[in-house]
Every structure is written in C-alpha cells, then in structure tokens.
Design a protein around this motif. Structure first.
Motif, mmCIF file in Angstrom:
data_model
loop_
_atom_site.group_PDB
_atom_site.id
_atom_site.type_symbol
_atom_site.label_atom_id
_atom_site.label_comp_id
_atom_site.label_asym_id
_atom_site.label_seq_id
_atom_site.Cartn_x
_atom_site.Cartn_y
_atom_site.Cartn_z
ATOM 1 N N THR A 402 0.885 -1.166 0.000
ATOM 2 C CA THR A 402 0.000 0.000 0.000
ATOM 3 C C THR A 402 0.925 1.219 0.000
ATOM 4 O OG1 THR A 402 -0.123 -0.121 2.423
ATOM 5 C CG2 THR A 402 -1.859 -1.231 1.168
ATOM 6 N N ASN A 403 0.568 2.300 0.660
ATOM 7 C CA ASN A 403 1.546 3.390 0.816
ATOM 8 C C ASN A 403 2.439 3.007 1.981
ATOM 9 O OD1 ASN A 403 3.038 5.723 1.345
ATOM 10 N ND2 ASN A 403 1.396 7.039 0.577
ATOM 11 N N THR A 419 12.505 1.851 -1.382
ATOM 12 C CA THR A 419 12.490 2.932 -2.355
ATOM 13 C C THR A 419 11.287 2.744 -3.276
ATOM 14 O OG1 THR A 419 13.784 1.756 -4.024
ATOM 15 C CG2 THR A 419 15.020 2.960 -2.333
ATOM 16 N N VAL A 420 10.963 3.774 -4.036
ATOM 17 C CA VAL A 420 9.859 3.669 -4.984
ATOM 18 C C VAL A 420 10.151 2.587 -6.025
ATOM 19 C CG1 VAL A 420 8.588 4.880 -6.807
ATOM 20 C CG2 VAL A 420 9.077 6.034 -4.640
ATOM 21 N N SER A 421 11.385 2.503 -6.487
ATOM 22 C CA SER A 421 11.735 1.499 -7.487
ATOM 23 C C SER A 421 11.631 0.082 -6.919
ATOM 24 C CB SER A 421 13.141 1.745 -8.035
ATOM 25 O OG SER A 421 14.105 1.701 -7.008
ATOM 26 N N GLU A 422 11.992 -0.107 -5.654
ATOM 27 C CA GLU A 422 11.878 -1.432 -5.037
ATOM 28 C C GLU A 422 10.415 -1.850 -4.901
ATOM 29 O OE1 GLU A 422 15.912 -1.552 -2.247
ATOM 30 O OE2 GLU A 422 14.090 -0.545 -1.513
ATOM 31 N N ARG A 432 11.476 0.316 -17.028
ATOM 32 C CA ARG A 432 10.940 1.235 -18.030
ATOM 33 C C ARG A 432 9.899 2.179 -17.449
ATOM 34 N NH1 ARG A 432 8.276 -2.444 -22.290
ATOM 35 N NH2 ARG A 432 7.801 -3.623 -20.379
ATOM 36 N N PHE A 433 9.274 1.798 -16.346
ATOM 37 C CA PHE A 433 8.143 2.559 -15.805
ATOM 38 C C PHE A 433 8.648 3.600 -14.816
ATOM 39 C CE2 PHE A 433 4.131 3.579 -13.923
ATOM 40 C CZ PHE A 433 3.162 3.217 -14.860
ATOM 41 N N LYS A 434 8.247 4.860 -15.019
ATOM 42 C CA LYS A 434 8.715 5.955 -14.172
ATOM 43 C C LYS A 434 7.534 6.664 -13.528
ATOM 44 C CE LYS A 434 11.574 10.142 -14.213
ATOM 45 N NZ LYS A 434 12.422 11.053 -15.048
ATOM 46 N N PHE A 435 7.637 6.896 -12.221
ATOM 47 C CA PHE A 435 6.586 7.595 -11.489
ATOM 48 C C PHE A 435 6.935 9.075 -11.352
ATOM 49 C CE2 PHE A 435 6.018 3.199 -10.327
ATOM 50 C CZ PHE A 435 4.631 3.056 -10.304
ATOM 51 N N PHE A 436 5.898 9.935 -11.437
ATOM 52 C CA PHE A 436 6.078 11.375 -11.382
ATOM 53 C C PHE A 436 5.291 11.961 -10.215
ATOM 54 C CE2 PHE A 436 7.191 10.178 -15.626
ATOM 55 C CZ PHE A 436 8.170 11.083 -16.025
ATOM 56 N N GLY A 437 5.669 13.193 -9.834
ATOM 57 C CA GLY A 437 5.013 13.888 -8.739
ATOM 58 C C GLY A 437 5.913 13.980 -7.537
ATOM 59 N N SER A 438 5.350 14.365 -6.403
ATOM 60 C CA SER A 438 6.116 14.414 -5.152
ATOM 61 C C SER A 438 6.442 13.002 -4.700
ATOM 62 C CB SER A 438 5.318 15.134 -4.070
ATOM 63 O OG SER A 438 4.189 14.359 -3.689
ATOM 64 N N LEU A 439 7.339 12.878 -3.737
ATOM 65 C CA LEU A 439 7.686 11.556 -3.223
ATOM 66 C C LEU A 439 6.447 10.850 -2.687
ATOM 67 C CD1 LEU A 439 9.656 9.343 -2.511
ATOM 68 C CD2 LEU A 439 10.277 10.614 -0.440
ATOM 69 N N ASN A 440 5.605 11.583 -1.953
ATOM 70 C CA ASN A 440 4.381 10.965 -1.433
ATOM 71 C C ASN A 440 3.456 10.555 -2.569
ATOM 72 O OD1 ASN A 440 2.406 10.357 0.802
ATOM 73 N ND2 ASN A 440 1.249 11.920 -0.296
ATOM 74 N N ASP A 441 3.390 11.386 -3.625
ATOM 75 C CA ASP A 441 2.560 11.038 -4.785
ATOM 76 C C ASP A 441 3.013 9.720 -5.401
ATOM 77 O OD1 ASP A 441 1.027 13.335 -4.598
ATOM 78 O OD2 ASP A 441 2.279 14.479 -5.989
#
Length: 505
Positions: A402-403, A419-422, A432-441
């Motif tokens: 979840t978050n 980490t977000v990537s983990e 290949r997939f990249k997330f955008f926005g703030s760290l919380n986003d």
C-alpha cells in the motif's frame, strides 16, 4: 484429455472431474512434439495421483525451459517423470504414430524400453519470467486461435486509470488500442501520460459526460478502492461512501458505450462490503446485457512477488457467453529476493525514498525478517495493523504494497523503508516505468495500483474471449457472404427461392 505443453515454466491448473480424472485417480502423461501437446492418460498404475486443491481442483505439473526444449525437439513423443529432486525425460521412438492408438496401446508402448533417457535437476527448470499469458495459452486453458492467423485490435477505454498499472499490460499488447483514459489525480495522470500516452483526461469522472468517451470494444478500470479496503479501518466516513458510489459512474459509462466486455479490478472486500451492496449494483444494473463473473486472485499464485489479493470482475455480452476465470497457480513461487535483485541504479525512482528519523531507525533495528511492531519494545501489546513496521523476508513473498511510508514497511536487511523502485519491482513493474510527482505522490501511486501478474492474467482472459468472439463473427460473416453468393448464383439460373436448411424450392 489433451493439454498443450508449456513453453515457459511450471504451473498447475484445475478442471472439472469426470469418470477418468477425479481426486485420487492415477495418471501418466506424454508430450506430443508434433502438435506440441501434453496428453494425459488415465492409468491405474500411473506414477502420478490427482490431489485436491480447494473443493474440486486438480494440479498438473509441467516444468520446462529453453535449454531442454532444444534437446527434446528431436523426439516425436516422450514421457516425463517428476521426482522429488529431478525430472526424468524418457524419449519415445521418433517414428511412432499415436494418432490411431488407444490409451491402453500408448501405455503399453511407454512400458517398453525407450530410446533415450536423461535427468535434469528441478533447479534448472523452475526459472520463471512474467510471461503468464504464454503459459496460460500453452497450457491449453486458452485454446482459441485466430482464424487464418488474423490479428485484431480492440478499442479500449480506461476509467479510474490512476498511474496506469492496470493499463500497462494492455498498452504493451498490440491487440489493444487504449483510446481514452480518465483520472482526477494530477500526478497520477502525469505518470500515465509519460508511460502510456496522451489520451488521458485529468478530471473527476462524476463530471464526465458519456459523449466525451469514444466507442470501445472493452472498458477497464478500478473504481477508487480505499472505501472498500480493510486497510481503511474507519470505512464509513462520508468521503468513504462517496468513493464507493463511484462504481455508479463506471456502470453509467458501460451502459452508455455498451462494449463487448468490461473489467473491474478492486480489493476483495468489494464483494462483501455492506452485505455485497456494490457488487449487487453491478449485477443488477448490467446483467440484462452482460454475463458477469468474478473471482479473487492472489498475485503470488499468478507469478507475482506479493500476497496481494484483488477481485477481478469481467462482463461479456450475452452472445459471447460467460467468461470462466480459471483457477491457476504457478508451481514455483517468486520472493522478495527475486523482485529486489532486479533493481539496479539505472532504474527510475532509484533514489526516491523517505529517510527515517533516528527514533524510527531504532525501532526498525528490533524487528527481524518477517516480524512487525510486536517485536518493538513498548509496542508489544498495541493493536495495530499487521503491516506496521513489517520487515520483509528475503525468501518469502512481500505483504501487500500500500503506501508503505505510512506503515514503515522495512527493507529485509537495511533499516529503512523501500524505495519507490523497489516497491515498483514487487508490484511486477520493470525499469521502463517511471513515477512522477512528489515523493508521497509516487508512493501513493504504487500503492493504489494493481500488480502486473494480476493485470496480465485479466488481460489474457479478456484477449482470448475477444479473439474467440471475433473469430466467430468473422466465420459467420464468411458463411453469410458465401450464402449470398449462392443465392445470387441460383437467382441467375432462374430458381425462385433457396432455403439454406431445406434445399431448393
């Protein structure tokens, strides 16, 4: 019974029992290299015994990889013997023809001395990748073929699209053209736009008009799930109820666009929350035109890295027939180690991590792999969600992502959260997939998504049924065209009427 061979890895599947194949009955199986099928043979003296998974499920093991496929390609037929630590392959005579042989004849032939025999360790055979679609198709669960190798492209609409984790397998399959998507979250829309396409509209679906959406063969989506989830302990606030009622807008769009199929993915509590009120909405509002089926599936059983469970609900127009969601479980499961070992410095979001405070680090130090807050001094008797301060274990599946910042989901060895990537890797995504926005986003986008194993599983079912339906429609059209041609010819000859069923009058 014939089951096509798997060209990828191992799997089990269940089927309805009959006189020969039922719990406790023995069997053997051979591989037909010419037609690339595995043939199951009911045999009282067979080495394998059908066991029970659930109420009526029966497993079949099929382990294979490229290394031995090249070797086995020389054989016409073979028998595969699965032992505790190895698999023995007996290659049968290369010039034998089994087309007119009875099952008893085949069994007698297998009992004779074979030409070649060799053994391969299971460790060499059980390496899996994410090609679940290939395995399902190869296993014969999905056996519909495109007529004359025709390819189809199905127009697709995505609702409640989020960052696009449900859409990602569809986007990467040329059989689907996602023409429209919508979500209200600006950061999620940017992630979607950068990874999947510019066709996403960032707005509240409650303000979306039906004519803003193009016609489509398929509608997919996951109406906001926080209101249904047990992770949301409150669950009955005005905001929660409002989120749950977003299912009404999904239903509204399906009614307006009347696709051939639709897919809803959500948390498993969607089925039971408020005595099934939200599931009942779907069944009541859409069952006149659609057959509806649903099931709860487990990411880990479908080749994923976590124990995340999701409900998938599939609707299909009446003339297509009811979709069957098969009970599938991979023989060899993946672990946290398998997921995190993929993550390298060249992954997007590799540096995206929330750094813990010194006091949080001290708490993390007390938790062993697989443990949670219960191991932290002073927190032993608290009543908290089991994911609080959960430390992942290398050789086990992950808990549901979840978050994880909010629960302090901890790395197996290091005293920090993922980490977000983990977290993305545990969800089944690649670099290949990249997330955008703030760290919380970014963290919230990952946590809100569906795992790739589940998304690919749903896509494979939908694709198979859409192809089968398209083939059927194409076949009917060919028959109609031929009938018209005959009628025209008959008319030229002076006959007055042609009855397709009763001959010529």
């Amino acid at each position: 019974m014939r089951i096509k061979k798997s060209t990828r890895g191992g799997l089990t599947f269940s089927f309805q029992p009959n006189e020969k194949f039922k719990v406790g009955s023995h069997y053997r199986y051979v591989v037909d290299m010419k037609s690339q099928e595995i043939i199951l043979l009911a045999d009282e003296d067979g080495k394998y015994k059908l066991s029970r998974k659930g109420v009526n499920a029966r497993p079949l093991v099929d382990l294979r990889n490229q290394e031995i496929r090249n070797t086995l390609s020389l054989a016409a037929y073979m028998e595969v013997e699965v032992l505790n630590d190895k698999i023995i392959v007996h290659i049968i005579k290369k010039d034998v023809n089994m087309d007119n042989m009875s099952e008893r004849d085949i069994i007698d032939m297998l009992d004779k001395e074979t030409d070649i025999s060799f053994a391969v360790s299971k460790e060499e055979l059980v390496e899996h990748d994410s090609a679940l679609v290939d395995m399902l198709t190869a296993a014969g669960l999905f056996s519909q073929k495109a007529q004359d190798d025709l390819s189809y492209v199905f127009d697709t609409v995505s609702l409640f699209s989020g960052a696009g984790l449900l859409d990602w397998p569809f986007k990467n399959d040329g059989s689907f053209d996602i023409r429209f998507a919508v979500d209200f979250d600006k950061s999620a829309c940017e992630t979607y736009r950068q990874n999947i396409g510019d066709h996403i509209l960032c707005m509240d679906i409650r303000d979306l008009m039906e004519d803003q959406i193009p016609d489509a063969d398929l509608i997919i989506g996951g109406p906001c799930c926080q209101g249904y989830s047990n992770a949301n302990r409150a669950g009955n606030t005005e905001q929660d109820v409002s989120k749950r009622l977003l299912i009404d807008d999904y239903i509204r769009m399906v009614k307006a666009k009347q696709p051939l199929m639709f897919l809803i993915e959500n948390v498993e509590q969607f089925i039971t929350k408020e005595k099934g009120k939200y599931l009942e909405k779907v069944l009541t509002e859409l069952s006149d035109r659609y057959n509806v089926t649903y099931s709860v599936v487990n990411d880990w059983e479908l080749g994923g890295y976590s124990k995340r469970k999701r409900m998938i609900l599939i609707g299909s127009v009446k003339e297509m027939g009811k979709v069957i969601i098969p009970n599938v479980e991979l023989v060899t499961k993946k672990t946290v180690r398998d997921a995190l070992s993929k993550v390298t410095a060249d992954w997007y979001n590799y540096q995206d991590v929330t750094n813990p405070s010194p006091s949080t680090v001290e708490k993390m130090k007390q938790v062993p792999q697989g443990g949670n807050y219960k191991f932290i001094k002073g927190m032993e008797n608290l009543d908290r969600h089991s994911c609080i301060y959960r430390r992942l274990a290398w050789d086990e599946p992950s808990v549901t992502i979840t978050n994880w910042r909010k629960s302090n989901l901890t790395h197996p060895e290091e005293n920090r959260i993922l980490t977000v990537s983990e977290a993305a890797a545990i969800m089944g995504l690649d670099k290949r997939f990249k997330f955008f926005g703030s760290l919380n986003d970014k963290q919230q986008q990952v946590g809100n998504g569906v795992t790739q194993a589940i998304a690919a599983f749903a896509k494979s079912i939908i694709k198979t049924h859409l192809y089968a339906f398209a083939n059927k429609k194409l076949g009917l059209k060919v028959m109609e065209d031929k009938a018209k041609e005959v009628i025209n010819t008959v008319g030229d000859l002076g006959w007055t009427q042609l009855s397709l069923f009763g001959g010529v009058d």
